[in-house]
Design an enzyme around this catalytic site. Sequence first.
Site, PDB file in Angstrom:
ATOM      1  N   SER A 186      -6.982  -7.591  -5.842  1.00 12.28           N
ATOM      2  CA  SER A 186      -7.207  -8.747  -4.984  1.00 12.28           C
ATOM      3  C   SER A 186      -7.427 -10.059  -5.709  1.00 12.28           C
ATOM      4  CB  SER A 186      -8.401  -8.483  -4.060  1.00 12.28           C
ATOM      5  OG  SER A 186      -9.581  -8.278  -4.815  1.00 12.28           O
ATOM      6  N   HIS A 214      -4.730  -5.006   0.313  1.00 11.94           N
ATOM      7  CA  HIS A 214      -3.876  -6.183   0.112  1.00 11.94           C
ATOM      8  C   HIS A 214      -2.399  -5.817  -0.017  1.00 11.94           C
ATOM      9  CE1 HIS A 214      -6.982  -9.306  -0.374  1.00 11.94           C
ATOM     10  NE2 HIS A 214      -7.715  -8.320  -0.839  1.00 11.94           N
ATOM     11  N   LYS A 244      -6.689  -8.170   7.264  1.00  9.60           N
ATOM     12  CA  LYS A 244      -5.858  -9.041   6.428  1.00  9.60           C
ATOM     13  C   LYS A 244      -4.497  -9.230   7.086  1.00  9.60           C
ATOM     14  CE  LYS A 244      -8.556  -8.247   2.273  1.00  9.60           C
ATOM     15  NZ  LYS A 244      -9.683  -7.567   2.948  1.00  9.60           N
TER      16      LYS A 244
END
Length: 399
Positions: A186, A214, A244
């Site tokens: 990340s 991610h 996300k």
Amino acid sequence: MPSGVLRSFLETRLAELEEQGLGNSIEPLEGPNGPVITINGKSFINLSSNNYLGLATDERIIEAGIQAMRIYGAGAGAVRTINGTMTLHAELEEKLAAFKGTEAAIAYQSGFNCNMAAISAVMDQHDAILSDELNHASIIDGCRLSKAKIIRYRHSDMDDLNRKAKEAVESGRFAKVMVITDGVFSMDGDVAKLPDIVDIAERYGLITYVDDAHGSGVLGKGAGTVKHFGLSERIDFQIGTLSKAIGVVGGYVAGTKPLIAWLKVRSRPFLFSTSLPPAAVASCIASIDILRNSTEAYERLWDNANYFKRGLTELGFDIGASETPITPCIIGDEKKTQRFSRILYREGVYAKAIVFPTVPLGTGRVRNMPTAAHTREMLDRALEIYAAAKRELEREDAG
């Protein structure tokens, strides 16, 4: 009256953090977390959001949440194992399993909860965990909670992992050995060497665990890092977040039916925390449906990311080893990083300084997240501001 000991401790330590350039400020948004945000009445080009595909503000996602709240209520009202499981939760888990290419899935209240729940439900004091040294804080905390022996290997160093896996297994000290890695790291935006990790795991009989917070929505045409490498049938745990690229809130573990059945009876956040609210669940379902049926947002994300990364590189910024839309501008010194971020803020770009303990000392950076929702005009303006901020910082250092 508050404890004098506590007050003295807090005042001293907070002052120390400010002196070291390690303080933090929180600026509340006056509207949605989109490509442009408003703070104190001022607009900023937003490069700090994890809203990769722009789905957090997508009207289809919003409407799905509104309708679910009208039908199911504002909250779930109980933990999943009592009567906090609604048909929406079951539908979400079915869609997550299909999305990740696994037999089953289980939803949690956050991605952080997933790692706290899943690692400690399977690993204990008789076991060992091989963990990449740059793994996310939630992985680190989940490993600690499990009480397993934690063996850190150098970041993406497959020789070091192989050596330590061999030593751990051949020592005969451990009942089980697991290898854990982020799919996408990340802070640097680099991708784990999953094919090599899986080969090593199969050589030594390791349990494989990938946190793809991610990577989901970003790699593998949206399905994530594991799918990107074609490893869906060779990974034991696939962890993800719903906050996300999915654009809402929550997390999940995807894997075999026996694994998910075990987590439903032994993972503490599932057992002891009220389940995700209906609106969030319905919005997640809508988002996953969009991802499975279209690659449009995925393609826009990568077009914007590649354009912005190229622009920063041409301006002379160090973007490290980034292979994904996560694009750090590595400044180094913590105070200098904070100054750079403040210049960007003054000029209309919101890109937060990331410093220790989130990243190692001396590696401070501004972390940029171009998204599918940014226009080319927004990115061009941001690059102009970056260039001007770089020149200003260089003048300050020279003078």
